[in-house]
Design a protein around this motif. Sequence first.
Motif, PDB file in Angstrom:
ATOM      1  N   LEU A  89       0.867  -1.176   0.000  1.00 36.95           N
ATOM      2  CA  LEU A  89       0.000   0.000   0.000  1.00 36.95           C
ATOM      3  C   LEU A  89       0.903   1.226   0.000  1.00 36.95           C
ATOM      4  O   LEU A  89       1.684   1.420   0.933  1.00 36.95           O
ATOM      5  CB  LEU A  89      -0.890   0.019   1.238  1.00 36.95           C
ATOM      6  N   ALA A  90       0.835   2.021  -1.045  1.00 43.50           N
ATOM      7  CA  ALA A  90       1.708   3.184  -1.178  1.00 43.50           C
ATOM      8  C   ALA A  90       0.885   4.459  -1.099  1.00 43.50           C
ATOM      9  O   ALA A  90      -0.269   4.494  -1.511  1.00 43.50           O
ATOM     10  CB  ALA A  90       2.470   3.129  -2.500  1.00 43.50           C
ATOM     11  N   LEU A  91       1.505   5.507  -0.587  1.00 45.39           N
ATOM     12  CA  LEU A  91       0.814   6.777  -0.450  1.00 45.39           C
ATOM     13  C   LEU A  91       0.407   7.345  -1.789  1.00 45.39           C
ATOM     14  O   LEU A  91      -0.686   7.848  -1.959  1.00 45.39           O
ATOM     15  CB  LEU A  91       1.703   7.785   0.284  1.00 45.39           C
ATOM     16  N   MET A  92       1.290   7.259  -2.760  1.00 40.45           N
ATOM     17  CA  MET A  92       0.971   7.768  -4.083  1.00 40.45           C
ATOM     18  C   MET A  92       1.867   7.072  -5.093  1.00 40.45           C
ATOM     19  O   MET A  92       3.073   7.000  -4.887  1.00 40.45           O
ATOM     20  CB  MET A  92       1.212   9.280  -4.151  1.00 40.45           C
ATOM     21  N   LEU A  93       1.268   6.524  -6.103  1.00 36.23           N
ATOM     22  CA  LEU A  93       2.037   5.895  -7.161  1.00 36.23           C
ATOM     23  C   LEU A  93       2.214   6.921  -8.275  1.00 36.23           C
ATOM     24  O   LEU A  93       1.293   7.207  -9.015  1.00 36.23           O
ATOM     25  CB  LEU A  93       1.319   4.642  -7.673  1.00 36.23           C
ATOM     26  N   ASP A  94       3.394   7.495  -8.317  1.00 31.63           N
ATOM     27  CA  ASP A  94       3.665   8.501  -9.333  1.00 31.63           C
ATOM     28  C   ASP A  94       5.011   8.218  -9.998  1.00 31.63           C
ATOM     29  O   ASP A  94       5.699   7.255  -9.656  1.00 31.63           O
ATOM     30  CB  ASP A  94       3.630   9.911  -8.732  1.00 31.63           C
ATOM     31  N   GLY A  95       5.396   9.062 -10.922  1.00 29.12           N
ATOM     32  CA  GLY A  95       6.633   8.860 -11.657  1.00 29.12           C
ATOM     33  C   GLY A  95       7.865   8.822 -10.773  1.00 29.12           C
ATOM     34  O   GLY A  95       8.784   8.043 -10.998  1.00 29.12           O
ATOM     35  N   ARG A  96       7.885   9.653  -9.731  1.00 23.93           N
ATOM     36  CA  ARG A  96       9.037   9.671  -8.816  1.00 23.93           C
ATOM     37  C   ARG A  96       9.161   8.347  -8.068  1.00 23.93           C
ATOM     38  O   ARG A  96      10.245   7.785  -7.948  1.00 23.93           O
ATOM     39  CB  ARG A  96       8.872  10.838  -7.837  1.00 23.93           C
ATOM     40  N   LEU A  97       8.037   7.831  -7.598  1.00 24.41           N
ATOM     41  CA  LEU A  97       8.038   6.549  -6.905  1.00 24.41           C
ATOM     42  C   LEU A  97       8.443   5.432  -7.858  1.00 24.41           C
ATOM     43  O   LEU A  97       9.246   4.577  -7.523  1.00 24.41           O
ATOM     44  CB  LEU A  97       6.662   6.253  -6.315  1.00 24.41           C
ATOM     45  N   LEU A  98       7.913   5.456  -9.052  1.00 28.34           N
ATOM     46  CA  LEU A  98       8.247   4.422 -10.025  1.00 28.34           C
ATOM     47  C   LEU A  98       9.728   4.434 -10.356  1.00 28.34           C
ATOM     48  O   LEU A  98      10.335   3.382 -10.561  1.00 28.34           O
ATOM     49  CB  LEU A  98       7.412   4.601 -11.300  1.00 28.34           C
ATOM     50  N   GLY A  99      10.337   5.607 -10.376  1.00 26.64           N
ATOM     51  CA  GLY A  99      11.775   5.701 -10.612  1.00 26.64           C
ATOM     52  C   GLY A  99      12.562   4.994  -9.524  1.00 26.64           C
ATOM     53  O   GLY A  99      13.566   4.336  -9.788  1.00 26.64           O
ATOM     54  N   ARG A 100      12.108   5.097  -8.293  1.00 22.44           N
ATOM     55  CA  ARG A 100      12.788   4.435  -7.179  1.00 22.44           C
ATOM     56  C   ARG A 100      12.651   2.921  -7.250  1.00 22.44           C
ATOM     57  O   ARG A 100      13.498   2.185  -6.755  1.00 22.44           O
ATOM     58  CB  ARG A 100      12.222   4.925  -5.852  1.00 22.44           C
ATOM     59  N   LEU A 101      11.580   2.456  -7.856  1.00 25.53           N
ATOM     60  CA  LEU A 101      11.363   1.014  -7.942  1.00 25.53           C
ATOM     61  C   LEU A 101      12.388   0.328  -8.826  1.00 25.53           C
ATOM     62  O   LEU A 101      12.607  -0.869  -8.707  1.00 25.53           O
ATOM     63  CB  LEU A 101       9.956   0.720  -8.476  1.00 25.53           C
ATOM     64  N   ARG A 102      13.022   1.062  -9.694  1.00 23.46           N
ATOM     65  CA  ARG A 102      14.021   0.464 -10.593  1.00 23.46           C
ATOM     66  C   ARG A 102      15.180  -0.138  -9.824  1.00 23.46           C
ATOM     67  O   ARG A 102      15.895  -0.983 -10.329  1.00 23.46           O
ATOM     68  CB  ARG A 102      14.524   1.504 -11.586  1.00 23.46           C
ATOM     69  N   ASP A 103      15.400   0.306  -8.584  1.00 24.58           N
ATOM     70  CA  ASP A 103      16.507  -0.205  -7.773  1.00 24.58           C
ATOM     71  C   ASP A 103      16.159  -1.485  -7.030  1.00 24.58           C
ATOM     72  O   ASP A 103      17.000  -2.041  -6.343  1.00 24.58           O
ATOM     73  CB  ASP A 103      16.938   0.850  -6.743  1.00 24.58           C
ATOM     74  N   HIS A 104      14.935  -1.958  -7.143  1.00 25.64           N
ATOM     75  CA  HIS A 104      14.494  -3.137  -6.409  1.00 25.64           C
ATOM     76  C   HIS A 104      13.873  -4.143  -7.370  1.00 25.64           C
ATOM     77  O   HIS A 104      13.220  -3.769  -8.334  1.00 25.64           O
ATOM     78  CB  HIS A 104      13.450  -2.748  -5.340  1.00 25.64           C
ATOM     79  N   PRO A 105      14.046  -5.436  -7.073  1.00 24.22           N
ATOM     80  CA  PRO A 105      13.417  -6.439  -7.938  1.00 24.22           C
ATOM     81  C   PRO A 105      11.896  -6.295  -7.922  1.00 24.22           C
ATOM     82  O   PRO A 105      11.286  -6.226  -6.867  1.00 24.22           O
ATOM     83  CB  PRO A 105      13.829  -7.769  -7.299  1.00 24.22           C
ATOM     84  N   ALA A 106      11.300  -6.215  -9.094  1.00 20.68           N
ATOM     85  CA  ALA A 106       9.854  -6.019  -9.197  1.00 20.68           C
ATOM     86  C   ALA A 106       9.077  -7.201  -8.649  1.00 20.68           C
ATOM     87  O   ALA A 106       7.955  -7.050  -8.195  1.00 20.68           O
ATOM     88  CB  ALA A 106       9.466  -5.765 -10.648  1.00 20.68           C
ATOM     89  N   ASP A 107       9.656  -8.390  -8.672  1.00 20.22           N
ATOM     90  CA  ASP A 107       8.893  -9.563  -8.254  1.00 20.22           C
ATOM     91  C   ASP A 107       8.840  -9.745  -6.741  1.00 20.22           C
ATOM     92  O   ASP A 107       8.224 -10.679  -6.255  1.00 20.22           O
ATOM     93  CB  ASP A 107       9.397 -10.827  -8.950  1.00 20.22           C
ATOM     94  N   ASP A 108       9.454  -8.857  -5.966  1.00 19.61           N
ATOM     95  CA  ASP A 108       9.313  -8.938  -4.513  1.00 19.61           C
ATOM     96  C   ASP A 108       7.895  -8.576  -4.092  1.00 19.61           C
ATOM     97  O   ASP A 108       7.392  -9.069  -3.094  1.00 19.61           O
ATOM     98  CB  ASP A 108      10.302  -8.016  -3.798  1.00 19.61           C
ATOM     99  N   VAL A 109       7.256  -7.695  -4.845  1.00 22.51           N
ATOM    100  CA  VAL A 109       5.885  -7.261  -4.555  1.00 22.51           C
ATOM    101  C   VAL A 109       4.994  -7.697  -5.709  1.00 22.51           C
ATOM    102  O   VAL A 109       5.281  -7.407  -6.862  1.00 22.51           O
ATOM    103  CB  VAL A 109       5.819  -5.720  -4.368  1.00 22.51           C
ATOM    104  N   ASN A 110       3.909  -8.417  -5.384  1.00 22.96           N
ATOM    105  CA  ASN A 110       3.001  -8.889  -6.430  1.00 22.96           C
ATOM    106  C   ASN A 110       2.086  -7.794  -6.953  1.00 22.96           C
ATOM    107  O   ASN A 110       1.729  -7.786  -8.121  1.00 22.96           O
ATOM    108  CB  ASN A 110       2.126 -10.029  -5.910  1.00 22.96           C
ATOM    109  N   HIS A 111       1.664  -6.906  -6.052  1.00 21.05           N
ATOM    110  CA  HIS A 111       0.687  -5.893  -6.460  1.00 21.05           C
ATOM    111  C   HIS A 111       0.891  -4.634  -5.627  1.00 21.05           C
ATOM    112  O   HIS A 111       1.247  -4.711  -4.457  1.00 21.05           O
ATOM    113  CB  HIS A 111      -0.737  -6.429  -6.260  1.00 21.05           C
ATOM    114  N   TRP A 112       0.646  -3.493  -6.253  1.00 19.00           N
ATOM    115  CA  TRP A 112       0.699  -2.191  -5.592  1.00 19.00           C
ATOM    116  C   TRP A 112      -0.691  -1.600  -5.584  1.00 19.00           C
ATOM    117  O   TRP A 112      -1.414  -1.705  -6.575  1.00 19.00           O
ATOM    118  CB  TRP A 112       1.626  -1.244  -6.363  1.00 19.00           C
TER     119      TRP A 112
END
Length: 147
Positions: A89-112
């Motif tokens: 559960l994220a406060l806001m899914l925006d471009g800045r947050l998505l940029g930070r996700l590039r540093d983490h494996p996407a498959d650790d979280v199934n859904h946002w």
Amino acid sequence: LLRQKSPHVLFMSNEIGSLSIMKKTLQSVGLRQVHLAASPEAALTLFNIHPAIEVVIIDQGDQLLAERMEFAQTLRQLAGARRLYILMLALMLDGRLLGRLRDHPADDVNHWLSKPFSVAQLSRVLREAFDDPADLPPFSSEMLPAP
């Protein structure tokens, strides 16, 4: 329906008020086995004590995203072959947050799921988790805004 199963769900949030609200919300969609943790340490203890936990919901709250992503990665490692669905559960899914996700494996979280969300949205995501998690893609971007 979720009421026909008795899945175990772990909800972790450092916001004490969110714990009771989310417990009531999860119970309203038919979940009876709801475990609550106010810290990652408490959540890891519950996760280890209750091997029936199949879904972990992590509230980003006021914590840094990197800390929550590291927690999700730790859960994945502890789960091993154990079936596990992680919802963030994220406060806001925006471009800045998505940029930070590039540093983490996407498959650790199934859904946002972006806050605020409706009970219907949460219920739909949980139904996907319990219907057949093996058939789900490792990462769902349907809730993410277009870049």
